[in-house]
Design a protein around this motif. Sequence first.
Motif, PDB file in Angstrom:
ATOM      1  N   LEU A  70      32.814  46.928  38.496  1.00 55.23           N
ATOM      2  CA  LEU A  70      34.144  46.525  38.965  1.00 55.23           C
ATOM      3  C   LEU A  70      34.592  47.414  40.116  1.00 55.23           C
ATOM      4  CD1 LEU A  70      36.046  45.898  35.602  1.00 55.23           C
ATOM      5  CD2 LEU A  70      34.530  44.366  36.865  1.00 55.23           C
ATOM      6  N   SER A  71      35.115  46.812  41.164  1.00 55.54           N
ATOM      7  CA  SER A  71      35.636  47.592  42.284  1.00 55.54           C
ATOM      8  C   SER A  71      36.926  48.284  41.875  1.00 55.54           C
ATOM      9  CB  SER A  71      35.902  46.683  43.491  1.00 55.54           C
ATOM     10  OG  SER A  71      37.013  45.845  43.237  1.00 55.54           O
ATOM     11  N   ALA A  72      37.316  49.294  42.627  1.00 59.52           N
ATOM     12  CA  ALA A  72      38.546  50.036  42.312  1.00 59.52           C
ATOM     13  C   ALA A  72      39.770  49.130  42.371  1.00 59.52           C
ATOM     14  CB  ALA A  72      38.706  51.210  43.285  1.00 59.52           C
ATOM     15  N   GLU A  73      39.714  48.084  43.222  1.00 62.41           N
ATOM     16  CA  GLU A  73      40.845  47.174  43.396  1.00 62.41           C
ATOM     17  C   GLU A  73      40.706  45.912  42.555  1.00 62.41           C
ATOM     18  OE1 GLU A  73      38.757  48.006  45.855  1.00 62.41           O
ATOM     19  OE2 GLU A  73      39.843  49.698  46.743  1.00 62.41           O
ATOM     20  N   PHE A  74      39.809  45.935  41.567  1.00 62.72           N
ATOM     21  CA  PHE A  74      39.537  44.740  40.769  1.00 62.72           C
ATOM     22  C   PHE A  74      40.805  44.165  40.137  1.00 62.72           C
ATOM     23  CE2 PHE A  74      38.785  42.908  36.568  1.00 62.72           C
ATOM     24  CZ  PHE A  74      37.935  41.858  36.880  1.00 62.72           C
ATOM     25  N   THR A  75      40.898  42.824  40.140  1.00 59.48           N
ATOM     26  CA  THR A  75      42.009  42.108  39.515  1.00 59.48           C
ATOM     27  C   THR A  75      41.468  40.940  38.710  1.00 59.48           C
ATOM     28  OG1 THR A  75      43.512  42.645  41.335  1.00 59.48           O
ATOM     29  CG2 THR A  75      44.153  40.841  39.888  1.00 59.48           C
ATOM     30  N   SER A  76      41.917  40.817  37.468  1.00 63.86           N
ATOM     31  CA  SER A  76      41.499  39.723  36.599  1.00 63.86           C
ATOM     32  C   SER A  76      42.713  38.870  36.240  1.00 63.86           C
ATOM     33  CB  SER A  76      40.868  40.282  35.317  1.00 63.86           C
ATOM     34  OG  SER A  76      40.631  39.242  34.384  1.00 63.86           O
ATOM     35  N   VAL A  77      42.532  37.555  36.317  1.00 60.33           N
ATOM     36  CA  VAL A  77      43.580  36.620  35.904  1.00 60.33           C
ATOM     37  C   VAL A  77      43.005  35.758  34.783  1.00 60.33           C
ATOM     38  CG1 VAL A  77      45.167  34.798  36.603  1.00 60.33           C
ATOM     39  CG2 VAL A  77      44.482  36.551  38.253  1.00 60.33           C
ATOM     40  N   ASN A  78      43.595  35.843  33.589  1.00 61.59           N
ATOM     41  CA  ASN A  78      43.030  35.094  32.469  1.00 61.59           C
ATOM     42  C   ASN A  78      43.669  33.710  32.333  1.00 61.59           C
ATOM     43  OD1 ASN A  78      45.505  35.419  31.172  1.00 61.59           O
ATOM     44  ND2 ASN A  78      44.759  36.965  29.737  1.00 61.59           N
ATOM     45  N   GLU A  79      43.247  32.991  31.283  1.00 66.46           N
ATOM     46  CA  GLU A  79      43.687  31.612  31.090  1.00 66.46           C
ATOM     47  C   GLU A  79      45.185  31.487  30.820  1.00 66.46           C
ATOM     48  OE1 GLU A  79      42.000  33.489  27.414  1.00 66.46           O
ATOM     49  OE2 GLU A  79      41.309  33.143  29.457  1.00 66.46           O
ATOM     50  N   ASN A  80      45.818  32.587  30.432  1.00 65.63           N
ATOM     51  CA  ASN A  80      47.265  32.577  30.183  1.00 65.63           C
ATOM     52  C   ASN A  80      48.071  33.034  31.387  1.00 65.63           C
ATOM     53  OD1 ASN A  80      46.931  31.793  27.417  1.00 65.63           O
ATOM     54  ND2 ASN A  80      46.334  33.912  26.951  1.00 65.63           N
ATOM     55  N   GLY A  81      47.367  33.310  32.488  1.00 62.31           N
ATOM     56  CA  GLY A  81      48.053  33.740  33.702  1.00 62.31           C
ATOM     57  C   GLY A  81      48.339  35.226  33.740  1.00 62.31           C
ATOM     58  N   LYS A  82      47.815  35.987  32.773  1.00 63.25           N
ATOM     59  CA  LYS A  82      48.052  37.423  32.748  1.00 63.25           C
ATOM     60  C   LYS A  82      47.107  38.129  33.720  1.00 63.25           C
ATOM     61  CE  LYS A  82      48.363  41.477  29.740  1.00 63.25           C
ATOM     62  NZ  LYS A  82      48.256  41.998  28.365  1.00 63.25           N
ATOM     63  N   ILE A  83      47.654  39.097  34.452  1.00 65.84           N
ATOM     64  CA  ILE A  83      46.875  39.851  35.429  1.00 65.84           C
ATOM     65  C   ILE A  83      46.550  41.234  34.877  1.00 65.84           C
ATOM     66  CG2 ILE A  83      46.868  40.844  37.751  1.00 65.84           C
ATOM     67  CD1 ILE A  83      48.765  38.645  38.606  1.00 65.84           C
ATOM     68  N   ARG A  84      45.271  41.614  35.018  1.00 70.40           N
ATOM     69  CA  ARG A  84      44.854  42.949  34.590  1.00 70.40           C
ATOM     70  C   ARG A  84      44.124  43.637  35.732  1.00 70.40           C
ATOM     71  NH1 ARG A  84      43.420  40.515  29.301  1.00 70.40           N
ATOM     72  NH2 ARG A  84      41.302  40.211  30.097  1.00 70.40           N
ATOM     73  N   ASN A  85      44.328  44.970  35.848  1.00 72.54           N
ATOM     74  CA  ASN A  85      43.577  45.745  36.839  1.00 72.54           C
ATOM     75  C   ASN A  85      42.301  46.285  36.197  1.00 72.54           C
ATOM     76  OD1 ASN A  85      44.300  48.020  35.326  1.00 72.54           O
ATOM     77  ND2 ASN A  85      46.056  48.485  36.633  1.00 72.54           N
ATOM     78  N   LYS A  86      41.580  47.106  36.931  1.00 69.28           N
ATOM     79  CA  LYS A  86      40.297  47.606  36.435  1.00 69.28           C
ATOM     80  C   LYS A  86      40.450  48.396  35.136  1.00 69.28           C
ATOM     81  CE  LYS A  86      36.311  50.480  37.720  1.00 69.28           C
ATOM     82  NZ  LYS A  86      35.600  51.189  38.821  1.00 69.28           N
ATOM     83  N   ALA A  87      41.376  49.330  35.114  1.00 65.52           N
ATOM     84  CA  ALA A  87      41.561  50.168  33.923  1.00 65.52           C
ATOM     85  C   ALA A  87      41.950  49.327  32.712  1.00 65.52           C
ATOM     86  CB  ALA A  87      42.625  51.232  34.187  1.00 65.52           C
ATOM     87  N   GLU A  88      42.823  48.350  32.907  1.00 68.32           N
ATOM     88  CA  GLU A  88      43.271  47.488  31.809  1.00 68.32           C
ATOM     89  C   GLU A  88      42.137  46.590  31.324  1.00 68.32           C
ATOM     90  OE1 GLU A  88      47.979  47.012  33.102  1.00 68.32           O
ATOM     91  OE2 GLU A  88      46.444  45.708  33.996  1.00 68.32           O
ATOM     92  N   GLU A  89      41.296  46.122  32.265  1.00 68.98           N
ATOM     93  CA  GLU A  89      40.170  45.269  31.886  1.00 68.98           C
ATOM     94  C   GLU A  89      39.166  46.046  31.039  1.00 68.98           C
ATOM     95  OE1 GLU A  89      38.059  41.470  32.266  1.00 68.98           O
ATOM     96  OE2 GLU A  89      40.133  42.162  32.480  1.00 68.98           O
ATOM     97  N   ILE A  90      38.882  47.277  31.445  1.00 70.42           N
ATOM     98  CA  ILE A  90      37.933  48.104  30.688  1.00 70.42           C
ATOM     99  C   ILE A  90      38.501  48.445  29.311  1.00 70.42           C
ATOM    100  CG2 ILE A  90      36.792  50.353  30.614  1.00 70.42           C
ATOM    101  CD1 ILE A  90      36.510  50.214  33.637  1.00 70.42           C
ATOM    102  N   ALA A  91      39.790  48.758  29.260  1.00 74.43           N
ATOM    103  CA  ALA A  91      40.427  49.078  27.978  1.00 74.43           C
ATOM    104  C   ALA A  91      40.372  47.881  27.031  1.00 74.43           C
ATOM    105  CB  ALA A  91      41.884  49.492  28.217  1.00 74.43           C
ATOM    106  N   GLN A  92      40.531  46.673  27.582  1.00 72.17           N
ATOM    107  CA  GLN A  92      40.491  45.460  26.778  1.00 72.17           C
ATOM    108  C   GLN A  92      39.106  45.228  26.187  1.00 72.17           C
ATOM    109  OE1 GLN A  92      42.728  43.321  25.787  1.00 72.17           O
ATOM    110  NE2 GLN A  92      41.468  41.585  25.089  1.00 72.17           N
TER     111      GLN A  92
END
Length: 277
Positions: free
Chosen positions: A185-207
Amino acid sequence: MKNFTKLFTLFSVVVFSTFLHSQKNDIDMVLKLNADFDKASLSGDLPFFENALAPDFVSYHPDGSKVTRAEVLERIRKEKEKPSYKLLSVKSDDVKVKMDGNLAYVTGLWNASTSGLEADAVPHNDTGFYSAMFEKRDGKWMIVSDHSTEKTHTSDELMPSLKQASDNYDKAISTQDARMFDSLLSAEFTSVNENGKIRNKAEEIAQIKSADLKLTSVKSEDKKFRIHRSTAVETGVFTVSGTYKGKAFTDKGRYTSTWFYSNGKWQLASDHTSLIK
């Protein structure tokens, strides 16, 4: 008068011969410094760069960015402490030197081979041209500036390493490997899930490494890739099964991932998923 002319001619020959000898020595020293630069790049020899780069050194990269001496040294320190990729080889070819007093203009062709940190990482070759300005200061040759270009990669050249990165991403999810996630994952990574929630890299790894999440099956199908220069878009269908806080689930959906290629490896910049009802 004839004797004076002979003496003057002899003196001129000696001076010119001394000049040529001195210039050859300078060219040899510049060529050695240039060759040592390649060796130091491969080994990450920080003391060499501290000694060889002039205080006002500046580097111009293929993407148009400018990097100072302090920034170069900081990057080398960080890469030494926590590598983000492997530099397998680096070499200069067809090197030419043009002297002008205490200045030397160097041109050449560079070749480098890099790979990711994974054991099964696919090596990748890069090539381009460079030019550099050397200056002799207080009897010592130093690198004052350099500029490089890089040959554009074809889709065929980049596709194997992109597919490998995608497979490693699937593996990181199925094994809930936080370390592998961190490298992909890049430092600026952004994830958008099926519920429209946005997560950054740290939040994605924690999940993904949460003790509440237990994955039993992770599968990706119908993968398609489209490469545009050093950026790629991946689409596909995923199926994930497991438990979350003890409650069983099975999700199936589609995903769109955006990758970019930098420093010999692919990194994920963004990811979007939607569930198939």
